[in-house]
Design a protein around this motif. Structure first.
Motif, PDB file in Angstrom:
ATOM      1  N   ALA A 105       0.782  -1.159  -0.190  1.00  0.00           N
ATOM      2  CA  ALA A 105      -0.118  -0.026   0.057  1.00  0.00           C
ATOM      3  C   ALA A 105       1.042   1.164   0.044  1.00  0.00           C
ATOM      4  O   ALA A 105       2.191   1.363   0.358  1.00  0.00           O
ATOM      5  N   PHE A 106       0.161   2.338  -0.317  1.00  0.00           N
ATOM      6  CA  PHE A 106       0.905   3.753  -0.338  1.00  0.00           C
ATOM      7  C   PHE A 106       1.033   4.025   1.164  1.00  0.00           C
ATOM      8  O   PHE A 106       0.083   4.106   1.839  1.00  0.00           O
ATOM      9  N   GLN A 107       2.180   4.376   1.474  1.00  0.00           N
ATOM     10  CA  GLN A 107       2.517   4.825   2.978  1.00  0.00           C
ATOM     11  C   GLN A 107       2.468   6.582   2.738  1.00  0.00           C
ATOM     12  O   GLN A 107       3.198   7.134   1.916  1.00  0.00           O
ATOM     13  N   ASN A 108       1.934   6.923   4.079  1.00  0.00           N
ATOM     14  CA  ASN A 108       2.059   8.674   4.112  1.00  0.00           C
ATOM     15  C   ASN A 108       1.426   9.163   2.820  1.00  0.00           C
ATOM     16  O   ASN A 108       2.082   9.828   1.832  1.00  0.00           O
ATOM     17  N   GLN A 109      -0.016   9.157   2.533  1.00  0.00           N
ATOM     18  CA  GLN A 109      -0.579   9.455   1.396  1.00  0.00           C
ATOM     19  C   GLN A 109      -0.316  11.153   1.101  1.00  0.00           C
ATOM     20  O   GLN A 109      -0.306  11.401  -0.038  1.00  0.00           O
TER      21      GLN A 109
ATOM     22  N   ASP B 170       8.000  24.382  -2.759  1.00  0.00           N
ATOM     23  CA  ASP B 170       6.631  25.025  -2.823  1.00  0.00           C
ATOM     24  C   ASP B 170       5.467  23.895  -2.845  1.00  0.00           C
ATOM     25  O   ASP B 170       4.621  24.054  -2.020  1.00  0.00           O
ATOM     26  N   VAL B 171       5.886  22.805  -3.414  1.00  0.00           N
ATOM     27  CA  VAL B 171       4.902  21.745  -3.243  1.00  0.00           C
ATOM     28  C   VAL B 171       4.719  21.056  -1.634  1.00  0.00           C
ATOM     29  O   VAL B 171       3.719  20.660  -1.401  1.00  0.00           O
ATOM     30  N   ALA B 172       5.795  20.783  -1.015  1.00  0.00           N
ATOM     31  CA  ALA B 172       5.888  20.432   0.306  1.00  0.00           C
ATOM     32  C   ALA B 172       5.035  21.181   1.187  1.00  0.00           C
ATOM     33  O   ALA B 172       4.288  20.805   1.861  1.00  0.00           O
ATOM     34  N   ASN B 173       5.147  22.770   0.946  1.00  0.00           N
ATOM     35  CA  ASN B 173       4.366  23.428   1.789  1.00  0.00           C
ATOM     36  C   ASN B 173       2.906  23.385   1.482  1.00  0.00           C
ATOM     37  O   ASN B 173       1.959  23.444   2.474  1.00  0.00           O
ATOM     38  N   ALA B 174       2.508  23.354   0.192  1.00  0.00           N
ATOM     39  CA  ALA B 174       1.200  23.198  -0.133  1.00  0.00           C
ATOM     40  C   ALA B 174       0.479  21.841   0.591  1.00  0.00           C
ATOM     41  O   ALA B 174      -0.884  22.028   0.771  1.00  0.00           O
ATOM     42  N   PHE B 175       1.202  20.988   0.839  1.00  0.00           N
ATOM     43  CA  PHE B 175       0.760  19.631   1.321  1.00  0.00           C
ATOM     44  C   PHE B 175       1.003  19.546   2.963  1.00  0.00           C
ATOM     45  O   PHE B 175       0.397  18.545   3.536  1.00  0.00           O
ATOM     46  N   GLY B 176       1.726  20.398   3.476  1.00  0.00           N
ATOM     47  CA  GLY B 176       1.950  20.645   5.007  1.00  0.00           C
ATOM     48  C   GLY B 176       2.871  19.523   5.229  1.00  0.00           C
ATOM     49  O   GLY B 176       2.964  18.839   6.275  1.00  0.00           O
ATOM     50  N   VAL B 177       3.921  19.291   4.200  1.00  0.00           N
ATOM     51  CA  VAL B 177       5.052  18.187   4.770  1.00  0.00           C
ATOM     52  C   VAL B 177       6.482  18.945   4.446  1.00  0.00           C
ATOM     53  O   VAL B 177       6.379  19.964   3.639  1.00  0.00           O
ATOM     54  N   SER B 178       7.534  18.265   4.882  1.00  0.00           N
ATOM     55  CA  SER B 178       8.789  18.876   4.530  1.00  0.00           C
ATOM     56  C   SER B 178       9.174  18.593   3.178  1.00  0.00           C
ATOM     57  O   SER B 178       8.977  17.489   2.624  1.00  0.00           O
ATOM     58  N   GLY B 179      10.055  19.350   2.629  1.00  0.00           N
ATOM     59  CA  GLY B 179      10.949  19.155   1.545  1.00  0.00           C
ATOM     60  C   GLY B 179      11.833  17.851   1.590  1.00  0.00           C
ATOM     61  O   GLY B 179      11.782  17.236   0.403  1.00  0.00           O
ATOM     62  N   SER B 180      12.473  17.542   2.416  1.00  0.00           N
ATOM     63  CA  SER B 180      12.914  16.393   2.377  1.00  0.00           C
ATOM     64  C   SER B 180      12.152  15.178   2.245  1.00  0.00           C
ATOM     65  O   SER B 180      12.566  14.196   1.693  1.00  0.00           O
TER      66      SER B 180
ATOM     67  N   ALA C 282      12.168  12.153  -0.602  1.00  0.00           N
ATOM     68  CA  ALA C 282      12.119  10.800   0.008  1.00  0.00           C
ATOM     69  C   ALA C 282      11.154  10.246  -0.870  1.00  0.00           C
ATOM     70  O   ALA C 282      11.705   8.919  -1.523  1.00  0.00           O
ATOM     71  N   TYR C 283      10.215  10.466  -0.966  1.00  0.00           N
ATOM     72  CA  TYR C 283       8.861   9.881  -1.567  1.00  0.00           C
ATOM     73  C   TYR C 283       9.163   9.656  -3.046  1.00  0.00           C
ATOM     74  O   TYR C 283       8.595   8.978  -3.674  1.00  0.00           O
ATOM     75  N   ARG C 284       9.859  11.022  -3.578  1.00  0.00           N
ATOM     76  CA  ARG C 284       9.903  10.956  -4.862  1.00  0.00           C
ATOM     77  C   ARG C 284      10.711   9.948  -5.398  1.00  0.00           C
ATOM     78  O   ARG C 284      10.458   9.298  -6.696  1.00  0.00           O
TER      79      ARG C 284
ATOM     80  N   ALA D 281       1.150  12.086  -2.401  1.00  0.00           N
ATOM     81  CA  ALA D 281       0.468  12.860  -3.582  1.00  0.00           C
ATOM     82  C   ALA D 281       1.597  14.171  -3.708  1.00  0.00           C
ATOM     83  O   ALA D 281       1.621  14.749  -4.767  1.00  0.00           O
ATOM     84  N   ALA D 282       1.926  14.818  -2.655  1.00  0.00           N
ATOM     85  CA  ALA D 282       3.086  15.675  -2.926  1.00  0.00           C
ATOM     86  C   ALA D 282       4.267  15.219  -3.754  1.00  0.00           C
ATOM     87  O   ALA D 282       4.617  16.060  -4.887  1.00  0.00           O
ATOM     88  N   ALA D 283       4.721  14.128  -3.932  1.00  0.00           N
ATOM     89  CA  ALA D 283       5.877  13.973  -4.755  1.00  0.00           C
ATOM     90  C   ALA D 283       5.460  13.717  -6.230  1.00  0.00           C
ATOM     91  O   ALA D 283       6.068  13.757  -6.908  1.00  0.00           O
ATOM     92  N   MET D 284       4.045  12.949  -6.158  1.00  0.00           N
ATOM     93  CA  MET D 284       3.394  12.676  -7.459  1.00  0.00           C
ATOM     94  C   MET D 284       3.094  14.165  -8.098  1.00  0.00           C
ATOM     95  O   MET D 284       3.643  14.064  -9.451  1.00  0.00           O
ATOM     96  N   LEU D 285       2.831  15.051  -7.505  1.00  0.00           N
ATOM     97  CA  LEU D 285       2.544  16.315  -8.240  1.00  0.00           C
ATOM     98  C   LEU D 285       3.684  16.904  -8.406  1.00  0.00           C
ATOM     99  O   LEU D 285       3.706  17.420  -9.662  1.00  0.00           O
ATOM    100  N   TYR D 286       4.928  17.002  -7.783  1.00  0.00           N
ATOM    101  CA  TYR D 286       5.990  17.413  -8.094  1.00  0.00           C
ATOM    102  C   TYR D 286       6.528  16.660  -9.266  1.00  0.00           C
ATOM    103  O   TYR D 286       7.028  17.509 -10.334  1.00  0.00           O
TER     104      TYR D 286
END
Length: 526
Positions: free
Chosen positions: A476-480, A503-513, A517-519, A484-489
């Motif tokens: 399954a996908f971990q940390n949805q 920018d993408v990380a901030n829009a989803f409320g997660v860190s850039g790192s 990692a998920y990308r 989602a942020a990685a997919m959008l980026y």
């Protein structure tokens, strides 16, 4: 002599193993070739090349047989493999390439390869033939239509490039090529039909239908357009429009065997078995051999009409054309056991790697269609979704998503029919983790600041292949949110949009790192 006799006496009484090596299949291929059984020669040569992939003589003979069968592209691929990977000084390959290109009408490539052969093989076996090819090209170029020849060659090349892009799933590239082509060549109808397919596979359904409507306005009798439009309506559940087009097809009486082929396969996919069999049989008698899907369609239609002997014969032909085909073997085994069920028999020709693009396209289109129904939230789609859940030949991954989406549109439980059992799903908690996590990722993506068409394209290009990979392994996908942020980026990068990972990380409320990692995870998954 004594040593020879002594050795032979020691061998007396021993069991000499029967070795089926590359040379064995090569010799069988040459016997078949001398008897002009080209299909059998091709099968044996493919076995020889598989056993000894670095043997140039095997490969060149296979290329020669493919050329005689009219499979010029496949022949060229093998010849280029020899030059690129095995022996760049095997100059005969350039003559064979020139000969193939001449048959394909690609005059520039014909001349280039023929001249390369002549430059390196001043006393070669094919000197006269190569010089004749060059003379022929020079004669054609001296005529008063050089521009038209160049345009025709360019048209063939561009259309072939677009067709290959569709087969490899590069639908946006195909659309770009075909849109430019139809602007320049306004009456080149094959380009319009392939443009409609590229739109459809990339879930741009309205655009696909519009293209075919335009074709039929300008070229009313275009059979490919009528067939494709009928199948599009059937896939989208627009059954009234489908039935109108179906009646139109029933009044078509093609003369060309390729049109009979197209008409028969279309009737088959629409469940019109008698008409499918009729037109496929019409096509069969006009040509020595067809491709594997053709024989599969003919076998399926025959079995549905209660003619198992004809079905058996055509699945055996399918095996002859494609010896590694597992589908033909499975159906033949079930036919002999008396366990073959009409309800589980599909016209889909999911075959070996060389032919799998048909199945992949159908699979991709079905899944993207489900996502379109999900994002539109149209209650009228429930009946379509329920039909997917009940079809025995649909893969479980399609049934699970169909049931999940149906439950988001209605509180009614959904029945899923598998090959061996049936079961009900009542709430979303009844689904496995890979389904729940995958749909949560889409829910996160729906909150992103992108258009509906971009969302659909993102889902088709990135989410869908990742989801299929995970579901096949039961993961399954971990940390949805991070997924989602990685997919959008990744989507932004594909479209060369000027946006940063932060920018993408901030829009989803997660860190850039975390996005980074998920990308990386998704890239490895793809």
């Amino acid at each position: 002599m004594r040593k020879e006799l002594h050795a032979s006496s020691e061998m007396k009484g021993r069991l000499i193993p029967f070795v089926q090596d590359g040379d064995y299949f090569y010799k069988k291929a040459m016997r078949a070739y001398q008897q002009r059984n080209l299909d059998k020669a091709k099968q044996h040569l493919e076995r020889a090349v598989k056993l000894v992939p670095e043997e140039v003589d095997y490969i060149c003979q296979l290329a020669a047989v493919l050329s005689e069968l009219g499979e010029y592209e496949a022949s060229n691929e093998w010849l280029k493999f020899v030059l690129d990977d095995l022996d760049p000084e095997y100059y005969d390959c350039y003559f064979f390439l020139a000969n193939n290109y001449a048959h394909m009408g690609l005059f520039k490539q014909t001349e280039e390869n023929a001249r390369t052969y002549l430059e390196h093989e001043s006393e070669g076996e094919f000197i006269e033939e190569a010089e004749e090819l060059v003379d022929l090209i020079l004669f054609e170029q001296s005529e008063d239509l050089p521009q038209e020849i160049g345009e025709e060659e360019q048209l063939i090349q561009e259309h072939e490039a677009a067709r290959k892009a569709i087969e490899s799933g590069q639908f946006l590239d195909a659309i770009d090529l075909l849109e430019r082509m139809t602007e320049v060549y306004s009456e080149f109808w094959p380009a319009y039909n392939n443009l409609a397919l590229a739109y459809f596979y990339s879930e741009q359904y309205e655009e696909a239908i519009q293209v075919l409507d335009d074709v039929l306005t300008k070229n009313e009798g275009n059979l490919n357009a009528v067939c494709n439009l009928t199948l599009f309506y059937d896939f989208l559940g627009q059954y009234v429009k489908r039935d109108v087009m179906l009646e139109r097809l029933k009044n078509v009486y093609p003369i060309h065997p390729d049109h009979s082929y197209k008409l028969g396969s279309t009737f088959g996919f629409l469940g019109q078995h008698e008409l499918a069999y009729h037109w496929l049989r019409k096509a069969e008698v006009t040509r020595h051999t067809w491709d594997a899907p053709f024989y599969h369609w003919l076998a399926v239609s025959a079995f549905h009409l209660g003619r198992p002997d004809l079905a058996r014969r055509n699945w055996k032909k399918m095996q002859q054309v494609e010896s590694s085909n597992e589908m033909a073997s499975r159906y033949l085994a079930e036919l002999e056991q008396g366990t073959l069920d009409k309800n589980q028999l599909s016209y889909r020709s999911q075959m070996s790697v060389a032919k799998e693009h048909e199945a992949k396209h159908d699979y991709h289109a079905r899944m993207t269609h489900l996502m379109l129904l999900y994002t539109r939230r149209d209650p009228e789609s429930i009946s379509i979704l329920q039909s997917y859940c009940r079809r025995k030949d649909e893969p479980l991954i399609v049934k699970e998503l169909s049931a999940y989406i149906a439950l988001t549109l209605s509180d009614e439980p959904i029945q899923i029919v598998n090959e061996k059992d049936k079961y009900m799903v009542y709430t979303q908690t009844d689904f496995p983790d890979h389904v729940l996590s995958g749909m949560r990722v889409i829910a996160e993506l729906e909150q992103a600041d992108i258009s509906d068409s971009d969302l659909h394209e993102l889902i088709a290009m990135i989410w869908l292949p990742c989801y299929v990979k995970l579901s096949e392994s039961g993961k399954a996908f971990q940390n949805q949110k991070a997924t989602a942020a990685a997919m959008l980026y990744m989507w932004y990068k594909v479209n060369q949009t000027d946006v940063t990972q932060i920018d993408v990380a901030n829009a989803f409320g997660v860190s850039g790192s975390t996005v980074y990692a998920y990308r990386k995870k998704l890239t490895r998954l793809l």
